[in-house]
Design an enzyme around this catalytic site. Structure first.
Site, short mmCIF file in Angstrom:
data_model
loop_
_atom_site.label_atom_id
_atom_site.label_comp_id
_atom_site.label_asym_id
_atom_site.label_seq_id
_atom_site.Cartn_x
_atom_site.Cartn_y
_atom_site.Cartn_z
CG HIS A 32 28.17 3.65 3.18
ND1 HIS A 32 28.46 4.66 2.59
CD2 HIS A 32 27.62 3.99 4.32
CE1 HIS A 32 27.98 5.85 3.06
NE2 HIS A 32 27.41 5.60 4.21
CG HIS A 73 22.81 8.15 12.24
ND1 HIS A 73 21.71 7.51 11.39
CD2 HIS A 73 23.66 8.46 11.44
CE1 HIS A 73 21.99 7.70 10.17
NE2 HIS A 73 23.27 8.37 10.03
#
Length: 197
Positions: free
Chosen positions: A37, A160
């Site tokens: 992020h 992920h």
């Protein structure tokens, strides 16, 4: 923060401090998310955003996509206090590299030298993926904005493979794992096996 050369001895000490943190608090997935992020705000056209630790400031750490990441920033504060010569930008990225390795993932080469930016360099909201939008949003609004290719997108989606889905949130995700396999801190290929995008 101005970046300074980091000796091999200090790199090893930092690596050990991060390993100890992961043993005490298995927070590997959120540290990978923090690094992504922070880096995922990069814009190739304007050369703004990126892995520069702006995520530690408001308003960026309050953006909707960054929900929960203040905890990760705060968790790394004691380590930064031990290693003040290392920029926050390097610390966030290196914490991710060690998180992946400690979870059984690949060893990722790392080079120190990322400078921190001041609070006024926070990026605007909307530069990170929105799970409620389509794949075209990911391609055109997010990854292509960063100058990345479709092949890069596939490689980055491998992050992920670490972490777990939450029943509430997985309903809006293209990742449909069997809920019995939701182990959080083991790097595996389950994400790719169960991707339905």
């Amino acid at each position: 923060t101005t970046t300074m050369p980091v000796s091999a001895e200090r790199r090893a000490e930092l690596r050990n401090a991060l390993k100890a943190m992961y043993l005490e608090t298995p927070c590997n997935p959120i540290m990978v998310r923090l690094a992504w992020h922070d880096a995922g705000t990069y814009c190739d056209a304007t050369k703004t955003g990126g892995a520069n630790a702006s995520i530690r400031f408001n308003p960026e750490n309050g953006h909707g996509a960054n929900a929960g990441l203040k905890w990760a920033v705060e968790k790394l504060e004691p380590i930064h206090a031990q290693f003040p010569e290392i920029s926050y930008a390097d610390l966030y990225q290196f914490a991710s590299v060690i998180a992946i390795a400690e979870a059984g993932g690949p060893k990722i080469p790392f080079r120190f030298g990322r400078p921190d930016v001041p609070a006024e360099k926070c990026t605007p909201d909307g530069r990170l993926p929105d799970a409620n939008k389509t794949g075209e949003h990911l391609r055109n609004d997010i990854f292509h904005r960063m100058g990345l290719t479709d092949q890069d997108i596939v490689a980055l989606s491998g992050a992920h493979a670490l972490g777990r889905c939450h029943k509430v949130k997985s309903s809006r995700s293209a990742f449909k794992p069997p809920l019995s396999s939701l182990v959080g801190n083991i790097f595996d290929t389950g994400y790719l096996l169960h991707y339905d995008g």
